[in-house]
Design a protein around this motif. Sequence first.
Motif, PDB file in Angstrom:
ATOM      1  N   LEU A   2       0.347  12.322  -0.893  1.00 23.02           N
ATOM      2  CA  LEU A   2       0.635  12.108   0.475  1.00 23.02           C
ATOM      3  C   LEU A   2       1.664  13.227   0.642  1.00 23.02           C
ATOM      4  O   LEU A   2       2.763  13.292   0.274  1.00 23.02           O
ATOM      5  N   ASP A   3       1.592  14.099   1.903  1.00 22.85           N
ATOM      6  CA  ASP A   3       2.549  14.899   2.361  1.00 22.85           C
ATOM      7  C   ASP A   3       3.076  14.310   3.622  1.00 22.85           C
ATOM      8  O   ASP A   3       2.703  14.122   4.687  1.00 22.85           O
ATOM      9  N   ARG A   4       4.379  13.707   3.431  1.00 26.00           N
ATOM     10  CA  ARG A   4       5.003  12.985   4.432  1.00 26.00           C
ATOM     11  C   ARG A   4       5.430  14.042   5.540  1.00 26.00           C
ATOM     12  O   ARG A   4       5.775  13.707   6.588  1.00 26.00           O
ATOM     13  N   HIS A   5       5.393  15.297   5.359  1.00 29.82           N
ATOM     14  CA  HIS A   5       5.667  16.238   6.317  1.00 29.82           C
ATOM     15  C   HIS A   5       4.641  16.594   7.154  1.00 29.82           C
ATOM     16  O   HIS A   5       4.684  17.417   8.205  1.00 29.82           O
ATOM     17  N   GLN A   6       3.449  16.332   6.778  1.00 33.10           N
ATOM     18  CA  GLN A   6       2.078  16.656   7.812  1.00 33.10           C
ATOM     19  C   GLN A   6       2.126  16.185   9.242  1.00 33.10           C
ATOM     20  O   GLN A   6       2.583  14.801   9.298  1.00 33.10           O
ATOM     21  N   ARG A   7       2.030  17.198  10.068  1.00 33.23           N
ATOM     22  CA  ARG A   7       2.155  16.571  11.620  1.00 33.23           C
ATOM     23  C   ARG A   7       0.743  16.132  12.158  1.00 33.23           C
ATOM     24  O   ARG A   7      -0.292  16.569  11.906  1.00 33.23           O
ATOM     25  N   ILE A  89       9.838   3.764  -4.257  1.00 35.90           N
ATOM     26  CA  ILE A  89       9.401   2.842  -3.221  1.00 35.90           C
ATOM     27  C   ILE A  89       8.787   3.747  -1.792  1.00 35.90           C
ATOM     28  O   ILE A  89       8.432   3.134  -0.904  1.00 35.90           O
ATOM     29  N   GLY A  90       8.753   4.880  -2.308  1.00 36.88           N
ATOM     30  CA  GLY A  90       8.170   5.867  -0.962  1.00 36.88           C
ATOM     31  C   GLY A  90       8.937   6.981  -0.532  1.00 36.88           C
ATOM     32  O   GLY A  90       8.691   7.624   0.363  1.00 36.88           O
ATOM     33  N   LEU A 166       6.598   1.845  12.545  1.00 35.13           N
ATOM     34  CA  LEU A 166       5.774   0.571  12.637  1.00 35.13           C
ATOM     35  C   LEU A 166       6.614  -0.390  12.012  1.00 35.13           C
ATOM     36  O   LEU A 166       6.583  -0.607  10.926  1.00 35.13           O
ATOM     37  N   LYS A 167       7.048  -1.209  12.860  1.00 34.86           N
ATOM     38  CA  LYS A 167       7.636  -2.521  12.438  1.00 34.86           C
ATOM     39  C   LYS A 167       6.659  -3.515  12.018  1.00 34.86           C
ATOM     40  O   LYS A 167       7.214  -4.246  10.980  1.00 34.86           O
ATOM     41  N   TYR A 168       5.726  -3.410  12.811  1.00 33.48           N
ATOM     42  CA  TYR A 168       4.812  -4.587  12.393  1.00 33.48           C
ATOM     43  C   TYR A 168       3.486  -3.667  12.271  1.00 33.48           C
ATOM     44  O   TYR A 168       2.435  -3.691  13.219  1.00 33.48           O
ATOM     45  N   PRO A 169       3.161  -3.175  11.222  1.00 33.43           N
ATOM     46  CA  PRO A 169       2.197  -2.311  11.077  1.00 33.43           C
ATOM     47  C   PRO A 169       0.559  -3.048  10.831  1.00 33.43           C
ATOM     48  O   PRO A 169       0.019  -2.828  10.030  1.00 33.43           O
ATOM     49  N   TRP A 170       0.099  -3.373  12.089  1.00 32.33           N
ATOM     50  CA  TRP A 170      -1.087  -4.010  12.319  1.00 32.33           C
ATOM     51  C   TRP A 170      -1.516  -4.164  13.596  1.00 32.33           C
ATOM     52  O   TRP A 170      -0.866  -4.065  14.387  1.00 32.33           O
ATOM     53  N   LEU A 171      -2.880  -4.429  13.822  1.00 28.98           N
ATOM     54  CA  LEU A 171      -3.434  -4.644  15.063  1.00 28.98           C
ATOM     55  C   LEU A 171      -3.033  -6.048  15.365  1.00 28.98           C
ATOM     56  O   LEU A 171      -2.958  -7.008  14.740  1.00 28.98           O
ATOM     57  N   ARG A 172      -2.888  -6.315  16.758  1.00 29.80           N
ATOM     58  CA  ARG A 172      -2.955  -7.698  17.221  1.00 29.80           C
ATOM     59  C   ARG A 172      -4.209  -8.616  16.726  1.00 29.80           C
ATOM     60  O   ARG A 172      -5.475  -8.566  16.667  1.00 29.80           O
ATOM     61  N   ALA A 193      -4.474   7.464  15.436  1.00 27.19           N
ATOM     62  CA  ALA A 193      -3.010   7.646  15.024  1.00 27.19           C
ATOM     63  C   ALA A 193      -2.348   7.072  14.069  1.00 27.19           C
ATOM     64  O   ALA A 193      -1.793   7.404  13.160  1.00 27.19           O
ATOM     65  N   PHE A 194      -2.662   5.746  14.019  1.00 28.87           N
ATOM     66  CA  PHE A 194      -2.236   4.575  13.168  1.00 28.87           C
ATOM     67  C   PHE A 194      -2.651   5.012  11.611  1.00 28.87           C
ATOM     68  O   PHE A 194      -2.191   5.427  10.668  1.00 28.87           O
ATOM     69  N   ASP A 195      -4.100   5.325  11.720  1.00 27.02           N
ATOM     70  CA  ASP A 195      -4.914   5.907  10.406  1.00 27.02           C
ATOM     71  C   ASP A 195      -4.157   6.987   9.756  1.00 27.02           C
ATOM     72  O   ASP A 195      -3.953   7.196   8.638  1.00 27.02           O
ATOM     73  N   PHE A 196      -3.923   8.081  10.759  1.00 27.18           N
ATOM     74  CA  PHE A 196      -3.000   9.140  10.358  1.00 27.18           C
ATOM     75  C   PHE A 196      -1.600   8.790   9.642  1.00 27.18           C
ATOM     76  O   PHE A 196      -1.213   9.543   8.762  1.00 27.18           O
ATOM     77  N   ALA A 197      -0.938   7.946  10.276  1.00 24.63           N
ATOM     78  CA  ALA A 197       0.252   7.767   9.916  1.00 24.63           C
ATOM     79  C   ALA A 197       0.447   6.780   8.674  1.00 24.63           C
ATOM     80  O   ALA A 197       1.476   7.150   7.825  1.00 24.63           O
ATOM     81  N   ARG A 198      -0.552   6.130   8.304  1.00 26.59           N
ATOM     82  CA  ARG A 198      -0.393   5.408   7.105  1.00 26.59           C
ATOM     83  C   ARG A 198      -1.258   5.743   6.155  1.00 26.59           C
ATOM     84  O   ARG A 198      -2.570   6.047   6.133  1.00 26.59           O
ATOM     85  N   SER A 199      -0.787   5.615   4.673  1.00 28.59           N
ATOM     86  CA  SER A 199      -1.311   5.931   3.595  1.00 28.59           C
ATOM     87  C   SER A 199      -2.044   4.667   3.066  1.00 28.59           C
ATOM     88  O   SER A 199      -3.013   4.680   2.082  1.00 28.59           O
ATOM     89  N   GLN A 200      -1.224   3.550   3.210  1.00 29.15           N
ATOM     90  CA  GLN A 200      -1.642   2.530   2.433  1.00 29.15           C
ATOM     91  C   GLN A 200      -2.205   1.427   3.422  1.00 29.15           C
ATOM     92  O   GLN A 200      -2.465   1.628   4.614  1.00 29.15           O
ATOM     93  N   ALA A 201      -3.436   0.616   2.915  1.00 31.95           N
ATOM     94  CA  ALA A 201      -4.269  -0.120   3.813  1.00 31.95           C
ATOM     95  C   ALA A 201      -3.708  -1.507   3.920  1.00 31.95           C
ATOM     96  O   ALA A 201      -4.183  -2.430   4.624  1.00 31.95           O
ATOM     97  N   ASN A 202      -2.591  -1.832   3.354  1.00 31.01           N
ATOM     98  CA  ASN A 202      -1.865  -3.160   3.595  1.00 31.01           C
ATOM     99  C   ASN A 202      -0.962  -3.317   4.641  1.00 31.01           C
ATOM    100  O   ASN A 202      -0.755  -2.510   5.453  1.00 31.01           O
TER     101      ASN A 202
END
Length: 444
Positions: A2-7, A89-90, A166-172, A193-202
């Motif tokens: 994962l490239d954490r620097h990707q915009r 841890i990331g 993302l303090k609460y990384p999930w949909l309502r 945008a959420f899918d772009f930001a997150r590498s993990q699915a949990n």
Amino acid sequence: MLDRHQRQHNPFGNQGDKPGDSRKSFQIDRDRILYSSAFRRLAHITQVVTSQEGHVFHNRLTHSLKVAQVARRLAERLVAEQPDVAEKIGGVDPDVVESAALAHDLGHPPFGHTAEEQLDACAVEAGLADGFEGNAQSFRILTRLAIHRIDYYGLNLTKATLNAVLKYPWLRSPDPTSKKHRKYSIYTLDQPAFDFARSQANDAQSIEASIMDFADDITYSVHDLEDFYLAGLIPLELLATDGDELDRFILEWLRELPNNRVAKVVKADTLRFQRFLNATYNLKGQYRPGSFEQKAQIKRISSQLIQTYVQSVKLSRKYGDRGYLRYNRQREEELKFLQRIVWAYVISNPRMATQRYGQKRIIKTLFDIYLGAIGDRDLSFIPARFVREFLEIEENIANPTEMNQEKTRMAVDIVAGLSEAEAVIQYRRLTGISQDSFFDSWNN
């Protein structure tokens, strides 16, 4: 890897920024948030009580700046003391943590939590199942609403910074009894945008989000208490020395708690809470209210508490209640205790009920008016900064249901993005309470 620097709008990391810019990617993120109009607006958003009350209380801007300072220092300490765990841890970057802290309250609407509840009710009634939530609105501002360049929406931040917000990384959740129904960080319309930001699915917070979250708890626990003690609204000396006052406070707290672990802790630790207060805030009779000496002493106490709480956590390889932070349970309970004092003596004070009623009425009226204008295509009534997006929605979205959702969300965005002064002025104008001058309307 994962490239954490990707915009968000540029897949090539730092490329595409100003030629010759010597800043690193995460430093650019911090600066973009700091210079955004969304951040500047927080100076006019209530933390708990408005500045018009005659005392200099924290607002959302000063609160955010203090959260950023605490979060950065905490991140720096953890990286220095546990570099291997941080990497495992990331990664922990102080610039990312500070950026997330600066951004964490951008989505707060005028009048704080009162308006948040009202806007949620309005949005749900108008057909948006995911309603309104301040954390989700913060993410939406960063990725879509904030203005930075003409060729894209949002601030074009990196994956790492967006993930840290993302303090609460999930949909309502559709379940009204679930924590995920009350707290969430993403609207359905912002899923890409959420899918772009997150590498993990949990549903796990990133470690940088956990540090920001903990710094937020420290800051509002300590500084809100400081505010209202100095304003004479919280009798800390009485709580620290009068067993009857503390017993009454604890009894009222227990009435509102389910019979869970927190209730058991409160029952068992009443004496410890009193010792904590007595050791920390026993200032009775020592200083004249408002004096130099009293203010200096309370500043010393606040600084000492913050240092204590910052030192109370370490990084953990195992994910738990505080994400990848391993915390001291006694210190955690003290934070909850301090938060409860502010709630009991200030936030739930009946004297604020009439004010909250008026604020809810302002929010609902403005939402209904703007939603009606959007539905009627009254472009003269839609704020100018939203007209371009409105026209793009009509041009690019063919599905009527999706178009209605976008338009309803726009009405939410308009109201949520007002300052408190703007909300009051617009309400007075649009309801005819105040006609103002022609030139006032022209300039706005």
